[in-house]
Design a protein around this motif. Structure first.
Motif, PDB file in Angstrom:
ATOM      1  N   ARG A   8      33.697   3.287 -11.916  1.00 39.05           N
ATOM      2  CA  ARG A   8      34.250   4.467 -12.588  1.00 39.05           C
ATOM      3  C   ARG A   8      34.171   5.653 -11.631  1.00 39.05           C
ATOM      4  NH1 ARG A   8      37.009   3.484 -17.195  1.00 39.05           N
ATOM      5  NH2 ARG A   8      36.043   1.766 -18.317  1.00 39.05           N
ATOM      6  N   LYS A  10      36.292   8.446  -8.760  1.00 37.70           N
ATOM      7  CA  LYS A  10      36.951   8.377  -7.451  1.00 37.70           C
ATOM      8  C   LYS A  10      35.956   8.686  -6.341  1.00 37.70           C
ATOM      9  CE  LYS A  10      41.033   7.716  -9.209  1.00 37.70           C
ATOM     10  NZ  LYS A  10      41.636   6.410  -9.134  1.00 37.70           N
ATOM     11  N   ILE A  11      35.992   7.864  -5.302  1.00 42.27           N
ATOM     12  CA  ILE A  11      35.088   8.078  -4.180  1.00 42.27           C
ATOM     13  C   ILE A  11      35.710   9.030  -3.151  1.00 42.27           C
ATOM     14  CG2 ILE A  11      35.801   6.114  -2.765  1.00 42.27           C
ATOM     15  CD1 ILE A  11      32.757   5.597  -2.304  1.00 42.27           C
ATOM     16  N   HIS A  33      38.013  -3.496  -3.937  1.00 45.80           N
ATOM     17  CA  HIS A  33      37.350  -2.346  -4.554  1.00 45.80           C
ATOM     18  C   HIS A  33      38.375  -1.678  -5.462  1.00 45.80           C
ATOM     19  CE1 HIS A  33      36.105   2.077  -4.224  1.00 45.80           C
ATOM     20  NE2 HIS A  33      35.239   1.505  -5.020  1.00 45.80           N
ATOM     21  N   THR A  34      38.052  -1.568  -6.749  1.00 47.14           N
ATOM     22  CA  THR A  34      38.942  -0.965  -7.738  1.00 47.14           C
ATOM     23  C   THR A  34      38.244   0.238  -8.351  1.00 47.14           C
ATOM     24  OG1 THR A  34      39.946  -3.114  -8.257  1.00 47.14           O
ATOM     25  CG2 THR A  34      40.200  -1.371  -9.900  1.00 47.14           C
ATOM     26  N   GLU A  35      38.976   1.343  -8.466  1.00 49.68           N
ATOM     27  CA  GLU A  35      38.444   2.534  -9.120  1.00 49.68           C
ATOM     28  C   GLU A  35      39.117   2.726 -10.463  1.00 49.68           C
ATOM     29  OE1 GLU A  35      37.094   5.420  -5.539  1.00 49.68           O
ATOM     30  OE2 GLU A  35      39.217   5.514  -6.057  1.00 49.68           O
ATOM     31  N   ARG A 118      27.867   2.250  -4.624  1.00 48.63           N
ATOM     32  CA  ARG A 118      28.965   1.421  -4.101  1.00 48.63           C
ATOM     33  C   ARG A 118      28.671   0.974  -2.673  1.00 48.63           C
ATOM     34  NH1 ARG A 118      34.550   4.236  -6.227  1.00 48.63           N
ATOM     35  NH2 ARG A 118      33.558   5.328  -7.947  1.00 48.63           N
TER      36      ARG A 118
END
Length: 141
Positions: A8, A10-11, A33-35, A118
């Protein structure tokens, strides 16, 4: 086996994103990798089945790197095609998600920033796959 981090928030461009990318590039196993938005937004369906779900959760189990590698190796050898690692928003995961998970995993009793988790998870995935490959990087004590 696909190693899939679903998180959950945004990086964006950040030191944590650089660390995540650094370890993701070292992985020899398939990786994604999914946000997702901080709230709402549905979990994407598994890319491949059978699938295991691991929730990063403060109430979860702590594991050594060797035990984590052994678990991933066992799942791979049992024909699991995707393992999803779910990192929740600031409030964590709900009871229903915890109940459905194959494993609740904890990186210790301290609270860690979600973006840093992460990168830490990506490093542990790289370490676990290195252990399984017999790579000399990891030395057990």
């Amino acid at each position: 086996m696909l190693l899939h981090i679903i998180a959950r928030g945004k990086i964006a461009r950040s030191p944590e994103a650089e660390l995540l990318d650094r370890y993701a590039k070292r992985l020899t196993w398939p990786f994604r990798h999914t946000e997702l938005p901080d709230s709402g937004g549905r979990m994407p369906p598994p890319v491949q089945t059978p699938c295991r779900q691991v929730l990063l959760d403060e109430r979860g189990r702590t594991m050594s790197s060797e035990a984590f590698a052994e678990l991933l190796g066992r799942w791979r050898d049992d024909g699991v095609r995707e393992t999803r690692f779910l990192i929740g928003a600031a409030d964590g995961h709900g009871d229903e998600a915890r109940a459905e998970a194959d494993l609740l995993l904890c990186f210790g009793t301290m609270t860690w920033p979600h973006l840093l988790v992460r990168a830490m998870l990506a490093e542990q995935l790289w370490r676990a796959t290195s252990i399984l490959a017999g790579h000399p990087y990891h030395r057990s004590g």
